[in-house]
Design a protein around this motif. Structure first.
Motif, PDB file in Angstrom:
ATOM      1  N   ARG A 129     -20.470 -34.679  -3.616  1.00  0.00           N
ATOM      2  CA  ARG A 129     -20.286 -35.974  -3.117  1.00  0.00           C
ATOM      3  C   ARG A 129     -19.754 -36.063  -1.682  1.00  0.00           C
ATOM      4  NH1 ARG A 129     -17.808 -39.328  -8.182  1.00  0.00           N
ATOM      5  NH2 ARG A 129     -16.809 -40.273  -6.562  1.00  0.00           N
ATOM      6  N   GLU A 134     -24.440 -33.399 -11.001  1.00  0.00           N
ATOM      7  CA  GLU A 134     -24.411 -34.173  -9.946  1.00  0.00           C
ATOM      8  C   GLU A 134     -24.564 -33.541  -8.584  1.00  0.00           C
ATOM      9  OE1 GLU A 134     -22.407 -38.659  -8.952  1.00  0.00           O
ATOM     10  OE2 GLU A 134     -21.242 -36.861  -9.911  1.00  0.00           O
ATOM     11  N   SER A 173     -14.728 -35.047  -7.827  1.00  0.00           N
ATOM     12  CA  SER A 173     -15.241 -34.130  -8.871  1.00  0.00           C
ATOM     13  C   SER A 173     -16.908 -34.679  -9.359  1.00  0.00           C
ATOM     14  CB  SER A 173     -14.668 -33.971 -10.172  1.00  0.00           C
ATOM     15  OG  SER A 173     -14.505 -35.448 -10.523  1.00  0.00           O
ATOM     16  N   ARG A 174     -17.759 -33.589  -9.567  1.00  0.00           N
ATOM     17  CA  ARG A 174     -19.073 -33.987  -9.745  1.00  0.00           C
ATOM     18  C   ARG A 174     -19.331 -34.103 -11.401  1.00  0.00           C
ATOM     19  NH1 ARG A 174     -21.607 -29.000  -6.541  1.00  0.00           N
ATOM     20  NH2 ARG A 174     -23.449 -29.836  -7.258  1.00  0.00           N
ATOM     21  N   GLN A 175     -20.069 -34.905 -11.710  1.00  0.00           N
ATOM     22  CA  GLN A 175     -20.229 -35.102 -13.168  1.00  0.00           C
ATOM     23  C   GLN A 175     -21.599 -34.235 -13.736  1.00  0.00           C
ATOM     24  OE1 GLN A 175     -20.191 -38.997 -14.755  1.00  0.00           O
ATOM     25  NE2 GLN A 175     -20.268 -39.884 -12.739  1.00  0.00           N
ATOM     26  N   PHE A 189     -24.142 -33.917 -16.716  1.00  0.00           N
ATOM     27  CA  PHE A 189     -24.961 -34.606 -17.734  1.00  0.00           C
ATOM     28  C   PHE A 189     -25.668 -33.700 -18.577  1.00  0.00           C
ATOM     29  CE2 PHE A 189     -24.576 -37.088 -13.933  1.00  0.00           C
ATOM     30  CZ  PHE A 189     -24.084 -38.415 -14.240  1.00  0.00           C
TER      31      PHE A 189
END
Length: 349
Positions: free
Chosen positions: A211, A208, A216-218, A220
């Motif tokens: 932000r 991701e 914290s960044r997701q 995938f």
């Protein structure tokens, strides 16, 4: 002229060989269940498995030790002779073309049980030349042994060169039945950094964007095989043959197996390999269309009997494109229902 003219394409390649199929036989092939023919204990279970699977395949190649290759070939022939397979397909995966066992695999099996054999699965196909060789050989053996119907060829896509030549492979012969993804060998051929047999990898994905709140960044996880499966499906569908997902090697993770099979089903594959008995039911569940989808697809066909025009169903527009989509689902459901009374009742046929 570098290509055969259409009339020549469908001529038998040997005097006395059966005429090639112009259209593939209509059969249900949701799973290709592998069994090791050199293992007498497992081979003894085959009679009770007939009718529970769509295809039984005697494996002569990978997973069969070198010192058991001849035993596997003889075990497959013995099983084919002893059993009545009815509507269950009988296939074998022979050893690869450059192995010392390939020629005897094909000659002994076709000579002994050629009239029971539906499909030969050919590993590590790299170009149409591999198909042409087996095509000619099968025609000669069919003529010699008076085989009534042509034996089909199913290629495994497991090298980078094979992926590059997939269109030509799919178009190589009227004997072509379909193509399966062989993820393990393909990963090695490509230099991919995974030891998994099919499925995803936790390190393959997208992150991701940063932000604004510095939170914290997701991450995938993505599908390693999406591109290859889609390319394989396109090549197969363009040439009127079938695409299959291959093996899923982690027998401890049924959920991941089902997810991978479902991705392949949604992309256009008609089936997958089952290497463990519990994967049979997973393949049946995944590669049989959902009952609600079938009911809605039938409504589309009933509302547009000739496939023309446009209608509204439940607030959604349906036109000739969705009619074609609905027909794919209903046609498959009818094949499943014809084989499985419980599914026929569920579908309302």
């Amino acid at each position: 002229m570098s290509l055969k003219p259409p009339r020549k394409f469908f001529e038998p390649l040997a005097i006395g060989a059966p005429a090639p199929w112009r259209d593939l036989p209509v059969v249900l092939e949701r799973m290709i269940h592998f069994f090791p023919p050199h293992n007498e204990k497992l081979r003894a279970r085959i009679p009770e498995m007939i009718g529970t699977v769509d295809v039984l395949l005697g494996n002569l190649e990978d997973a069969i030790p070198s010192d058991a290759k001849i035993d596997a070939r003889q075990g497959f022939i013995a099983t084919a002779k002893a059993c009545d397979f009815g509507r269950t397909g009988l296939w074998t995966r022979v050893n690869c073309l450059n192995s010392p066992w390939f020629l005897d695999d094909v000659m002994d099996i076709v000579g002994s049980v050629g009239n029971k054999l539906d499909v030969i699965m050919l590993p590590k196909v790299e170009g149409p030349w591999d198909i042409h060789y087996l095509d000619q050989l099968l025609a000669q053996l069919e003529a010699r042994h008076e085989i009534a119907q042509p034996i089909l060829i199913h290629a495994i896509l497991e090298t980078a060169l094979g992926v590059a030549n997939i269109e030509a492979i799919a178009a190589a012969s009227p004997r072509m039945h379909g193509i399966s993804l062989g993820p393990a060998d393909l990963a090695a051929s490509r230099g991919m950094k995974t030891t998994r047999v099919g499925g995803g990898h936790p390190a393959y994905g997208i992150l991701e964007d940063p932000r604004a709140d510095q939170g914290s960044r997701q991450f995938f996880q993505q599908d390693l095989w999406h591109y290859t499966v889609a390319k394989m499906v396109d090549a197969c569908r363009a040439h009127g043959i079938k695409a299959f997902y291959g093996p899923f090697g982690d027998f401890s993770d049924d959920l991941a197996c089902e997810a991978q099979f479902r991705n392949a089903f949604l992309l256009g594959c008609v089936g997958a390999w089952s290497l463990h008995p519990k994967q049979i039911d997973i393949a049946k569940r995944v590669f049989s269309p959902d009952a609600e989808e079938v009911r809605f697809a039938r409504r589309i066909l009933e509302a547009m009997p000739d496939g023309s025009g446009a209608v509204m169903l439940d607030g959604k527009m349906q036109d000739d494109a969705t009619w074609k989509q609905a027909k794919v689902i209903v046609d498959l459901a009818r094949q499943v229902a014809d084989r499985d009374p419980a599914m026929a009742a569920l579908y309302g046929f």
